[in-house]
Design a protein around this motif. Structure first.
Motif, PDB file in Angstrom:
ATOM      1  N   LEU A 294     113.620  33.476  23.818  1.00 12.09           N
ATOM      2  CA  LEU A 294     114.229  32.990  22.726  1.00 12.09           C
ATOM      3  C   LEU A 294     114.371  31.504  22.563  1.00 12.09           C
ATOM      4  N   ARG A 295     113.620  30.984  21.470  1.00 13.74           N
ATOM      5  CA  ARG A 295     113.855  29.544  21.613  1.00 13.74           C
ATOM      6  C   ARG A 295     114.633  29.250  20.085  1.00 13.74           C
ATOM      7  N   GLY A 296     115.276  28.379  20.276  1.00 10.52           N
ATOM      8  CA  GLY A 296     116.143  27.716  19.155  1.00 10.52           C
ATOM      9  C   GLY A 296     117.746  27.575  19.645  1.00 10.52           C
ATOM     10  N   ASN A 297     118.290  27.060  18.344  1.00  6.24           N
ATOM     11  CA  ASN A 297     119.800  27.078  18.767  1.00  6.24           C
ATOM     12  C   ASN A 297     120.529  28.084  18.801  1.00  6.24           C
ATOM     13  N   LEU A 298     120.730  29.032  19.751  1.00 11.84           N
ATOM     14  CA  LEU A 298     121.204  30.313  19.796  1.00 11.84           C
ATOM     15  C   LEU A 298     122.487  30.189  19.750  1.00 11.84           C
ATOM     16  N   ASN A 299     123.376  30.913  18.748  1.00  6.65           N
ATOM     17  CA  ASN A 299     124.560  31.369  18.679  1.00  6.65           C
ATOM     18  C   ASN A 299     124.826  32.820  19.645  1.00  6.65           C
ATOM     19  N   VAL A 300     125.081  32.530  20.870  1.00  7.48           N
ATOM     20  CA  VAL A 300     125.398  33.607  21.572  1.00  7.48           C
ATOM     21  C   VAL A 300     126.442  34.516  21.131  1.00  7.48           C
ATOM     22  N   ASP A 301     127.557  33.984  20.649  1.00 10.21           N
ATOM     23  CA  ASP A 301     128.683  35.288  20.080  1.00 10.21           C
ATOM     24  C   ASP A 301     128.215  35.672  18.967  1.00 10.21           C
TER      25      ASP A 301
ATOM     26  N   PHE B 108     119.686  34.352  30.123  1.00  7.12           N
ATOM     27  CA  PHE B 108     119.324  33.136  31.017  1.00  7.12           C
ATOM     28  C   PHE B 108     119.187  32.082  30.208  1.00  7.12           C
ATOM     29  N   ARG B 109     119.763  30.851  30.564  1.00  5.50           N
ATOM     30  CA  ARG B 109     119.650  29.788  29.620  1.00  5.50           C
ATOM     31  C   ARG B 109     118.765  28.977  30.483  1.00  5.50           C
ATOM     32  N   LEU B 110     117.529  28.911  30.076  1.00  7.57           N
ATOM     33  CA  LEU B 110     116.529  27.774  30.979  1.00  7.57           C
ATOM     34  C   LEU B 110     116.484  26.401  30.386  1.00  7.57           C
ATOM     35  N   ALA B 111     116.853  26.071  29.334  1.00  6.35           N
ATOM     36  CA  ALA B 111     117.028  24.850  28.801  1.00  6.35           C
ATOM     37  C   ALA B 111     117.843  24.784  27.593  1.00  6.35           C
ATOM     38  N   ASP B 112     118.077  23.555  26.968  1.00  7.42           N
ATOM     39  CA  ASP B 112     119.176  23.759  25.834  1.00  7.42           C
ATOM     40  C   ASP B 112     118.703  24.656  24.864  1.00  7.42           C
ATOM     41  N   ASN B 113     117.528  24.727  24.479  1.00  7.76           N
ATOM     42  CA  ASN B 113     117.242  25.661  23.469  1.00  7.76           C
ATOM     43  C   ASN B 113     116.003  26.686  23.648  1.00  7.76           C
ATOM     44  N   CYS B 114     116.180  27.100  25.159  1.00  8.98           N
ATOM     45  CA  CYS B 114     115.147  28.350  25.648  1.00  8.98           C
ATOM     46  C   CYS B 114     116.153  29.142  26.194  1.00  8.98           C
ATOM     47  N   TYR B 115     115.928  30.353  25.956  1.00 11.93           N
ATOM     48  CA  TYR B 115     116.641  31.342  26.790  1.00 11.93           C
ATOM     49  C   TYR B 115     115.598  32.578  27.025  1.00 11.93           C
ATOM     50  N   GLN B 116     115.760  33.253  28.464  1.00 12.34           N
ATOM     51  CA  GLN B 116     115.264  34.340  28.697  1.00 12.34           C
ATOM     52  C   GLN B 116     116.138  35.392  28.550  1.00 12.34           C
ATOM     53  N   PHE B 117     115.812  36.648  27.887  1.00 10.10           N
ATOM     54  CA  PHE B 117     116.623  37.816  27.493  1.00 10.10           C
ATOM     55  C   PHE B 117     116.133  38.876  28.013  1.00 10.10           C
ATOM     56  N   ILE B 118     116.830  39.783  28.751  1.00  5.69           N
ATOM     57  CA  ILE B 118     116.177  40.851  29.311  1.00  5.69           C
ATOM     58  C   ILE B 118     117.184  42.104  28.830  1.00  5.69           C
ATOM     59  N   TRP B 119     116.580  43.044  28.160  1.00 11.56           N
ATOM     60  CA  TRP B 119     117.151  44.224  27.563  1.00 11.56           C
ATOM     61  C   TRP B 119     117.088  45.596  28.778  1.00 11.56           C
TER      62      TRP B 119
ATOM     63  N   LEU C  50     115.746  31.248  14.932  1.00 10.41           N
ATOM     64  CA  LEU C  50     115.447  31.594  16.260  1.00 10.41           C
ATOM     65  C   LEU C  50     114.093  32.240  16.511  1.00 10.41           C
ATOM     66  N   GLU C  51     113.338  31.524  17.238  1.00 13.33           N
ATOM     67  CA  GLU C  51     111.888  32.169  17.544  1.00 13.33           C
ATOM     68  C   GLU C  51     112.143  33.164  18.696  1.00 13.33           C
TER      69      GLU C  51
ATOM     70  N   ILE D 238     108.898  33.091  30.021  1.00 15.20           N
ATOM     71  CA  ILE D 238     108.752  31.739  29.963  1.00 15.20           C
ATOM     72  C   ILE D 238     107.612  31.621  30.860  1.00 15.20           C
ATOM     73  N   PHE D 239     107.415  32.332  32.007  1.00 15.14           N
ATOM     74  CA  PHE D 239     106.428  32.057  33.074  1.00 15.14           C
ATOM     75  C   PHE D 239     105.074  33.074  33.064  1.00 15.14           C
ATOM     76  N   SER D 240     105.214  34.039  32.052  1.00 23.26           N
ATOM     77  CA  SER D 240     103.970  34.831  32.102  1.00 23.26           C
ATOM     78  C   SER D 240     104.276  35.911  30.732  1.00 23.26           C
ATOM     79  N   ASN D 241     103.282  36.462  29.902  1.00 24.69           N
ATOM     80  CA  ASN D 241     103.332  37.458  29.201  1.00 24.69           C
ATOM     81  C   ASN D 241     103.545  38.841  29.910  1.00 24.69           C
ATOM     82  N   ALA D 242     104.961  38.995  30.562  1.00 25.43           N
ATOM     83  CA  ALA D 242     105.102  39.894  31.331  1.00 25.43           C
ATOM     84  C   ALA D 242     105.180  41.096  30.476  1.00 25.43           C
ATOM     85  N   PRO D 243     104.554  42.421  31.100  1.00 28.12           N
ATOM     86  CA  PRO D 243     104.699  43.723  30.355  1.00 28.12           C
ATOM     87  C   PRO D 243     105.981  44.150  30.475  1.00 28.12           C
ATOM     88  N   ASN D 244     106.281  45.085  29.540  1.00 28.88           N
ATOM     89  CA  ASN D 244     107.718  45.777  29.827  1.00 28.88           C
ATOM     90  C   ASN D 244     107.644  46.495  31.151  1.00 28.88           C
TER      91      ASN D 244
END
Length: 472
Positions: A40-47, A129-140, A373-374, A380-386
């Motif tokens: 996720l890239r952008g200004n994420l509204n977590v709530d 996981f917040r990696l940078a101010d406008n970059c998040y790693q999300f795991i479902w 939100l992109e 962010i580390f690779s195009n990891a498969p599911n």
């Protein structure tokens, strides 16, 4: 269990019963546990993000269902009125990229070991996981009992729609979901006797699954239960050629890939007639209206087909397509019953490999998404498969999204990485050959492979036809 929060109770579908059996028989294997990574890239509204997931879960009965089997005559699923979708957050902005990657890999392994209690109210969890101010790693993380792959694009689309509406202070009007109970009731009305007649005719003489032992690793037995998925991506030119080939010859893309897998199975096993599992969407036409259909509907059915070396490719593919079309009338049939209508002993599986044509595009959905939100299905580390695990030693998955992808999920105890890599290469070369020689006979498409394989291909068997796995 909170009795006052219960909305409904009903039986399990046959596929749910099968998955429950495998999950309880060997819980340490973590079968049918899925992880999907999103960047996720952008200004994420977590709530708003958390609220959107919770609203979607509370829209669909299957996403707020737990399963119970102890001290009762038959397993039941319990639907709750309201559930909370757990969202755990971590701030990794103080870590460098290498540390973030190490931490993420550690989390993914720990999350897989954690699994799910199938009786809990919501069989999914979210981690951000917040990696940078406008970059998040999300795991479902989710369990297959609650939803199949065909449900994923609908769920993601609803989450993004609701998230955008919350951020803009608007309301979104979504069609009510069809209750999973309606599907259970539909199943109970089907004509089992008619299905039995069909399957006895289709596989009544089948005595054993197509063996994959010729592909087994030659190294010492590895007792560690571990699964992985290797992927290859077809070029844009090959993707376009496949789509054109499909339209020109009035063949579905699924038929083309299933035909290719059947031919490879015949080559690897030396059998003229092969059987593999075909995963179908399983959504009844009678229930498919404008409302979303979320839950576990897929089924894996046996396709037993003769690979005749003297037959024309196009004629053979059309026959396969007709067979698949006829089979769809009975795609609801419980696999355990189908096996009973064959001559395959209960001690053996009907098939050792399955092919899944994932006709549920996620990448194209996310690419079309218009919001602040992109979102992409990657890390962010690779195009990891599911990540996922099934009870089959070899699962071939075709992802027909922005560009075609072929993935093989496999059991490390049976197959070496080099073997899986070669199978993927063979698959791609065979597809190229099909596109280049549509009027060829099957024996003109496949000839002995000119390379050493890290697999035990029996030298005692007679190959009844040749395979050319290189493009013309």
């Amino acid at each position: 269990m909170q009795v006052e929060n219960i909305e409904d109770i009903y039986e399990l579908s046959p596929i749910q019963k099968g998955i429950l059996f495998h999950s309880l028989f060997a819980p340490e294997l973590g079968l049918y546990f899925f992880q999907m990574p999103f960047l996720l890239r952008g200004n994420l509204n977590v709530d708003a993000f958390s609220s959107a997931w919770e609203q979607v879960a509370n829209r669909h009965a299957s996403l707020r269902t737990g399963f119970f089997w102890q001290d009762i005559n038959k397993p039941l699923q319990v639907v709750y009125q309201q559930v909370t979708v757990p969202l755990e957050q971590f701030d990794w902005r103080g870590l460098n990229s290498a540390e973030q990657e190490e931490q993420l890999n550690t989390f993914l392994e720990r999350d897989r070991a954690r699994l799910f209690d199938l009786s809990q109210e919501c069989l999914m969890r979210l981690t951000l996981f917040r990696l940078a101010d406008n970059c998040y790693q999300f795991i479902w993380s989710r369990h297959f009992m609650a939803m199949d792959g065909w449900s994923i694009p609908t769920i993601l689309a609803e989450v993004l729609q609701i998230y955008k509406a919350i951020c803009e202070g608007k309301k979104v009007d979504l069609a009510p979901s069809i209750l999973y109970r309606e599907y259970i009731e539909w199943l109970q009305k089907q004509d089992v006797a008619k299905a039995q007649t069909y399957w006895r005719q289709a596989i009544g003489e089948l005595r054993s699954p197509t063996s994959l032992t010729n592909l087994d690793a030659s190294s010492a037995f590895n007792s560690e239960e571990k699964y992985d998925e290797q992927r290859i991506y077809l070029s844009p030119e090959t993707t376009a050629a496949l789509q054109s080939f499909s339209r020109q010859h009035q063949l579905t893309l699924s038929t083309i890939f299933q035909g290719a897998w059947a031919m490879l199975l015949s080559y690897y096993s030396g059998d003229r007639k092969v059987v593999y599992g075909c995963t179908v969407a399983g959504r009844p036409v009678e229930l498919l209206q404008d409302e979303p259909l979320i839950g576990l509907f897929v089924n894996s059915l046996p396709v037993w087909i003769e690979v005749d070396s003297d037959q024309s490719l196009l004629v053979w593919l059309r026959q396969l397509q007709e067979h698949l079309l006829e089979m769809r009338q009975y795609e609801w049939s419980p696999l355990v019953d189908i096996q009973g209508w064959s001559q395959v002993p209960r001690s053996k599986p009907l098939f050792e490999s399955i092919l899944v044509y994932e006709n549920a595009p996620v990448d194209s959905l996310l690419e079309k998404w218009e919001g602040n939100l992109e979102v992409s299905n990657s890390t962010i580390f690779s195009n990891a498969p599911n990540f996922y695990k099934t009870n089959y030693p070899l699962t071939v998955a075709v992802y027909p999204d922005l560009k075609f992808c072929i993935g093989i999920n496999y059991d490390f105890r049976r197959f070496e990485l080099a073997t899986i890599t070669h199978i993927l290469e063979d698959f791609e070369r065979l597809i190229q050959g099909i596109l280049a020689q549509p009027k060829a006979l099957l024996k003109e498409l496949l000839l002995p492979i000119d390379r050493e394989y890290p697999m035990t291909l029996s030298l005692e068997r007679e190959v009844t036809f040749s395979f050319e796995l290189s493009a013309a």
